[in-house]
Design a protein around this motif. Structure first.
Motif, short mmCIF file in Angstrom:
data_model
loop_
_atom_site.label_atom_id
_atom_site.label_comp_id
_atom_site.label_asym_id
_atom_site.label_seq_id
_atom_site.Cartn_x
_atom_site.Cartn_y
_atom_site.Cartn_z
N ASP A 84 60.27 70.21 60.78
CA ASP A 84 59.82 69.93 59.41
C ASP A 84 58.31 69.79 59.35
OD1 ASP A 84 59.32 67.46 60.57
OD2 ASP A 84 60.64 66.31 59.22
N PHE A 85 57.61 70.27 60.38
CA PHE A 85 56.15 70.18 60.43
C PHE A 85 55.56 71.51 60.89
CE2 PHE A 85 58.01 68.53 64.33
CZ PHE A 85 57.35 69.22 65.33
N HIS A 86 54.26 71.65 60.69
CA HIS A 86 53.53 72.86 61.08
C HIS A 86 53.15 72.80 62.56
CE1 HIS A 86 52.75 74.45 56.97
NE2 HIS A 86 52.85 73.18 56.64
N GLN A 87 53.13 73.98 63.19
CA GLN A 87 52.70 74.10 64.58
C GLN A 87 51.68 75.23 64.69
OE1 GLN A 87 56.22 73.66 67.42
NE2 GLN A 87 57.26 74.16 65.51
N LEU A 88 50.49 74.90 65.17
CA LEU A 88 49.46 75.89 65.44
C LEU A 88 49.31 76.04 66.95
CD1 LEU A 88 46.55 74.99 62.97
CD2 LEU A 88 48.22 76.83 62.74
N PHE A 89 49.31 77.27 67.43
CA PHE A 89 49.08 77.58 68.83
C PHE A 89 47.87 78.50 68.91
CE2 PHE A 89 53.60 76.99 68.22
CZ PHE A 89 54.09 76.37 69.36
N SER A 128 55.27 77.62 60.39
CA SER A 128 55.40 76.66 59.30
C SER A 128 56.79 76.04 59.30
CB SER A 128 55.10 77.33 57.96
OG SER A 128 55.92 78.47 57.78
N PRO A 129 56.97 74.93 58.60
CA PRO A 129 58.26 74.23 58.60
C PRO A 129 59.41 75.16 58.18
CG PRO A 129 56.60 72.85 57.59
CD PRO A 129 55.97 74.20 57.80
N GLY A 130 60.54 75.01 58.87
CA GLY A 130 61.74 75.75 58.53
C GLY A 130 61.93 77.03 59.29
N ARG A 131 60.87 77.58 59.87
CA ARG A 131 61.03 78.79 60.66
C ARG A 131 61.76 78.48 61.96
NH1 ARG A 131 57.97 83.14 58.84
NH2 ARG A 131 56.20 82.67 57.48
N VAL A 132 62.54 79.44 62.42
CA VAL A 132 63.26 79.28 63.68
C VAL A 132 62.36 79.74 64.83
CG1 VAL A 132 65.22 80.09 65.04
CG2 VAL A 132 65.54 79.48 62.65
N LEU A 133 62.23 78.89 65.83
CA LEU A 133 61.24 79.09 66.89
C LEU A 133 61.86 78.90 68.27
CD1 LEU A 133 58.18 78.96 68.03
CD2 LEU A 133 58.40 76.50 67.65
N ARG A 134 61.44 79.73 69.21
CA ARG A 134 61.62 79.44 70.63
C ARG A 134 60.23 79.34 71.23
NH1 ARG A 134 64.51 83.47 72.14
NH2 ARG A 134 66.56 82.47 72.11
N MET A 166 47.13 73.19 70.92
CA MET A 166 48.10 73.05 69.84
C MET A 166 47.67 71.98 68.85
SD MET A 166 51.82 73.23 71.71
CE MET A 166 52.61 73.12 70.09
N VAL A 167 48.02 72.20 67.60
CA VAL A 167 47.88 71.19 66.56
C VAL A 167 49.20 71.13 65.81
CG1 VAL A 167 46.57 70.38 64.57
CG2 VAL A 167 45.42 71.74 66.34
N LEU A 168 49.80 69.96 65.77
CA LEU A 168 51.03 69.73 65.03
C LEU A 168 50.69 68.82 63.85
CD1 LEU A 168 53.34 68.78 68.07
CD2 LEU A 168 52.69 71.06 67.27
N PHE A 169 51.21 69.14 62.66
CA PHE A 169 50.87 68.29 61.52
C PHE A 169 51.93 68.41 60.44
CE2 PHE A 169 48.77 72.37 61.04
CZ PHE A 169 48.96 72.72 59.72
N THR A 170 52.07 67.36 59.67
CA THR A 170 53.03 67.32 58.58
C THR A 170 52.47 68.08 57.38
OG1 THR A 170 52.12 65.28 57.65
CG2 THR A 170 53.85 65.05 59.33
#
Length: 271
Positions: free
Chosen positions: A46-51, A78-84, A94-98
């Protein structure tokens, strides 16, 4: 983490400071924190992930697309995307943020993959490092997060102007996208979306065509199809249960819809 017959889902949790809606770390740190199952299984957050990849190579799967990652690759999940999570020996900042943390400069619906030009890589790396430095300072001092928020906003604006991104932000189209994320499982009627965001159906179609070259109805159906694919591949829910979850009153209607959109039955897609 939540399972319950669906894709594993993770909520944001900052282990350093629970109330702070941002965390800056290395991919290696994240790998050590997670279990082997989480590292290899698909999930969504439910949060954003930048790599921002800095060394080595690997592959990251986002919504059925494998993205090769090497230095200069930037991924925004972005939130909701399916990721491996990235495989291989790739290293990344990395930056993780709501969604609520950055200033209102961020489109929730931009592309996943960005290739940072070689001439700008040092600038992006410095921007992430500045953010990380302020993050560490904030952990020690517990000062207001205004500067941290603005540094993140500046980084996101840099990402938004990378080559290949949509050249002009349209807030009207983003309102439709936001409503689509809220309602795709309850209505596939373009007129419903138009009414909810205060436009005529004709105006909504013009907005969608200008932004993507597709009608509102085509975008609605594509979003429902994507969710169906996610559930078919990454859960053990039956086709009928997935159809019900996506607002189809009869399993046969879902099967016909999916076949029309993909050219194959739900069962064949699931394999």
């Amino acid at each position: 983490m939540v399972r319950s017959g669906q894709v594993a889902q993770f909520g944001f949790s900052n282990p350093d400071r629970g109330q702070l809606g941002l965390e800056a770390l290395d991919l290696g740190v994240l790998r050590r924190r997670l279990t082997e199952e989480t590292l290899t299984k698909v999930h969504r957050t439910d949060f954003h992930q930048l790599f921002l990849f800095t060394a080595g190579t690997g592959t990251t799967m986002v919504d059925f697309v494998d993205h090769p990652c090497s230095p200069g690759t930037l991924l925004h999940v972005s939130p909701g995307r399916v990721l491996r999570l990235p495989t291989g020996a790739a290293e990344a900042l990395m930056v993780l943020f709501t969604p609520a943390f950055p200033p209102p400069v961020l489109s929730q619906f931009g592309p996943v993959l960005h290739l940072v030009p070689q001439g700008e890589l040092a600038v992006f790396t410095r921007a992430v490092q500045d953010l990380r430095q302020e993050y560490r300072r904030n952990l020690l001092t517990n000062e207001p997060v205004d500067l941290l928020r603005q540094l993140l906003g500046a980084l996101l604006l840099r990402i938004a102007r990378l080559p290949g991104d949509t050249p002009q932000h349209d807030s009207r189209f983003e309102r439709f996208q936001q409503e689509l994320e809220r309602s795709f499982a309850t209505t596939r009627n373009a007129a419903d979306y138009a009414a909810r965001i205060g436009y005529s159906t004709r105006s909504l179609n013009r907005i969608c065509l200008a932004a993507t070259g597709q009608s509102a109805k085509a975008l609605i159906d594509a979003r429902v199809t994507l969710e169906a694919k996610r559930l078919l591949v990454h859960t053990d829910l039956s086709s009928a249960a997935i159809g019900h979850r996506l607002g189809f009153s009869e399993a046969t209607n879902f099967t016909k819809f999916f076949a029309r959109e993909t050219g194959m039955s739900p069962g064949a897609f699931r394999g």
